[in-house]
Enzyme design. Structure first.
Site, PDB file in Angstrom:
ATOM      1  N   ASN A  46     -24.280 -13.208  51.033  1.00 20.23           N
ATOM      2  CA  ASN A  46     -25.185 -12.920  52.149  1.00 20.23           C
ATOM      3  C   ASN A  46     -26.101 -14.092  52.517  1.00 20.23           C
ATOM      4  O   ASN A  46     -26.440 -14.278  53.686  1.00 20.23           O
ATOM      5  CB  ASN A  46     -26.000 -11.650  51.873  1.00 20.23           C
ATOM      6  CG  ASN A  46     -26.833 -11.747  50.621  1.00 20.23           C
ATOM      7  OD1 ASN A  46     -26.525 -12.499  49.698  1.00 20.23           O
ATOM      8  ND2 ASN A  46     -27.898 -10.968  50.559  1.00 20.23           N
TER       9      ASN A  46
ATOM     10  N   GLU B  24     -30.907 -11.631  39.440  1.00 22.03           N
ATOM     11  CA  GLU B  24     -31.577 -11.046  40.598  1.00 22.03           C
ATOM     12  C   GLU B  24     -30.581 -10.115  41.267  1.00 22.03           C
ATOM     13  O   GLU B  24     -29.549 -10.555  41.772  1.00 22.03           O
ATOM     14  CB  GLU B  24     -32.078 -12.128  41.548  1.00 22.03           C
ATOM     15  CG  GLU B  24     -33.247 -12.926  40.982  1.00 22.03           C
ATOM     16  CD  GLU B  24     -34.430 -12.079  40.565  1.00 22.03           C
ATOM     17  OE1 GLU B  24     -34.612 -10.975  41.138  1.00 22.03           O
ATOM     18  OE2 GLU B  24     -35.178 -12.498  39.664  1.00 22.03           O
TER      19      GLU B  24
ATOM     20  N   CYS C 124     -30.766  -8.104  49.989  1.00 20.09           N
ATOM     21  CA  CYS C 124     -31.208  -7.319  48.828  1.00 20.09           C
ATOM     22  C   CYS C 124     -32.632  -6.820  49.020  1.00 20.09           C
ATOM     23  O   CYS C 124     -33.022  -5.809  48.420  1.00 20.09           O
ATOM     24  CB  CYS C 124     -31.084  -8.137  47.557  1.00 20.09           C
ATOM     25  SG  CYS C 124     -31.988  -9.696  47.567  1.00 20.09           S
TER      26      CYS C 124
END
Length: 490
Positions: free
Chosen positions: A159, A256, A290
């Site tokens: 992304n 993460e 996210c």
């Protein structure tokens, strides 16, 4: 799933020990344009475990010399690579849009942000050092020194396929580590360009190594080799947990992971602002962030007006190819993402939520060959529904009605994630309470849940992160160094 190479396109190589090389397995795969799946971006190496071994061993051989290299030499290479990214911003942005699907303006911003990240760490890394401690012995000096760890495995998502690698690789390199980098198989070309820039900037052989391929084939080999001292990963929580479990207890990890990020809209909120923040946080990048806004907890008295305003602003968003003027929402990144988003939209309906806007797959006319879906807005959502608890990673927003700040905080915190959260209010007291009450690593007031400063720490709580070492900012250097305490007497 990686699509095997079946048509003639340009094929890009791995980069191991300072050379561009084919995979020893001899297999390749295709990266496709999500706006037009007939458009093949390029062919890439379907790497083998032997390729991984070669890359790690090259990085291990290169480590001693790179660890001893002067900080100014390392910084000069990062600055040269940054300049190359800036000089080629138009080409790189076009390749990024074609490969990932994001709109061209966002792609240009990502390229420039990545160059800034390289420059930032080129500066910060030269002043990142240990401490001197006072003691009672006048003939003794006590200090700490920060040393590089060794070989770092970097695994990144699709992304933000340039900026996330940049914020991992730059601090790793400036602190004297060597790197083995595996990007997402959906966006290998823009990752290739980052390594190409470092190569052209004169990085010594073996210091950065680049391999492409399926995580199911080579993922474990990338993290459990005894020479790997640390693994930094951004991606899904399930993948992060798998990596974490498959590393040695002596291997440092930085994970993460996912999020289910809330936006709380208080009674005194500016409704226009609240709707804008929802649209920007929930639908930009087609909801594939996210930190994207996926839940809105709105006070009962404002709900109807807020939803009306949200629908009004969402309906004005243009959907299409990221190269098309005025487009705000591009395609989803791949077929898997499309199927997942459509699945959750059906789940929301089945659970009893009301789909008040969008949610249709667009598969006609100019959309026929892309992975397009309308942004979806659900109301009458309850906190126990799956669309209110599980990460969707797409343009789906669940609106939950609440009657008090306390109820909103309880619901906001009652998920397994804790990445980002925001509130819309003019009440300073409530704003301060929120920053303390919310369980999230990034907390914002009257701002969208998405986005973070390059020079500020970033990371999540709970199952959004290992919560060990933060990324970004000066503290982003800490993960890549170990502390040695030195006593010198005379």
């Amino acid at each position: 799933m990686i699509q095997l190479l079946t048509t003639k396109v340009e094929t890009y190589k791995n980069y191991i020990d300072g050379k561009w090389v084919d995979s020893q397995a001899g297999a390749t795969f295709q990266s496709v344009n999500p706006a037009n799946k007939d458009d093949i971006v390029g062919g890439f190496q379907a790497s083998s475990k032997q390729d991984v071994k070669d890359a790690i061993e090259a990085a291990s051989r290169a480590f001693p010399a790179w660890a001893q290299a002067s900080p100014s030499k390392r910084a000069a290479i990062l600055n040269k690579a940054a300049a190359l990214l800036e000089q080629n911003v138009d080409q790189l942005a076009e390749e990024l849009t074609r490969e990932e699907g994001k709109i061209i303006g966002a792609a240009k911003q990502e390229v420039l942000r990545s160059a800034e990240t390289l420059r930032y760490y080129a500066i910060e890394g030269q002043s990142f050092t240990g401490e001197t401690f006072p003691n009672d012995d006048p003939n003794m000096k006590v200090t700490t020194e920060r040393e590089p760890l060794g070989v770092i495995t970097v695994i990144t998502p699709w992304n933000f396929p340039l900026s996330i690698p940049a914020r991992k690789i730059a601090p790793a390199l400036i602190t004297g580590n060597t790197v083995v980098f595996k990007p997402s198989s959906d966006t290998p070309l823009i990752a290739y360009r980052l390594v190409e820039a470092l190569h052209k900037a004169g990085i010594p052989k073996g210091v950065i190594n680049f391999i492409t391929g399926s995580s199911s084939d080579i993922g474990d080999s990338l993290v459990n080799h005894p020479a790997v001292r640390a693994v930094t990963f951004t991606g899904s929580t399930s993948a992060g947990e798998h990596i974490h479990k498959n590393t040695s207890f002596t291997t440092r990890t930085q994970m993460e992971l996912g999020g289910k990020n809330p936006l709380i809209v208080m009674d005194d909120a500016d409704i226009d602002l609240a709707a804008d923040l929802t649209v920007n946080g929930g639908f930009n990048l087609t909801g594939q962030a996210c930190t994207g806004t996926s839940r809105v907890l709105v006070m009962k008295g404002l709900k109807e007006r807020y939803v009306q305003k949200l629908i009004e602003k969402t309906s004005a968003l243009k959907i299409g190819d990221g190269f098309e003027n005025g487009v705000i929402i591009g395609p989803l990144a791949n077929e898997k993402q499309l199927k997942n988003v459509l699945k959750y939209i059906e789940i929301g309906k089945e659970e009893g939520a009301t789909l008040v806007y969008g949610g249709r797959q667009l598969a006609y006319g100019k959309y026929e060959k892309g992975y397009y879906v309308e942004p979806a807005i659900f109301t009458n959502v309850t906190a126990d529904m799956r669309i209110a608890k599980e990460e969707i990673f797409g343009p789906v927003v669940a609106v939950i009605e609440v009657e008090s700040y306390e109820e909103a905080i309880t619901i906001a915190n009652n998920v397994e994630y804790g990445l980002s959260a925001a509130i819309v209010t003019n009440n300073l007291k409530i704003a301060h309470r929120f920053t303390k009450d919310i369980q999230a690593g990034t907390v914002k007031v009257n701002r969208t849940t998405t986005g973070n400063l390059m020079n500020a720490p970033f990371g999540g709580l709970k199952r959004s992160s290992t919560s060990t070492f933060r990324e970004s900012g000066r503290v982003g250097l800490e993960f890549f160094t170990q502390v040695k305490t030195v006593y010198i007497g005379c």
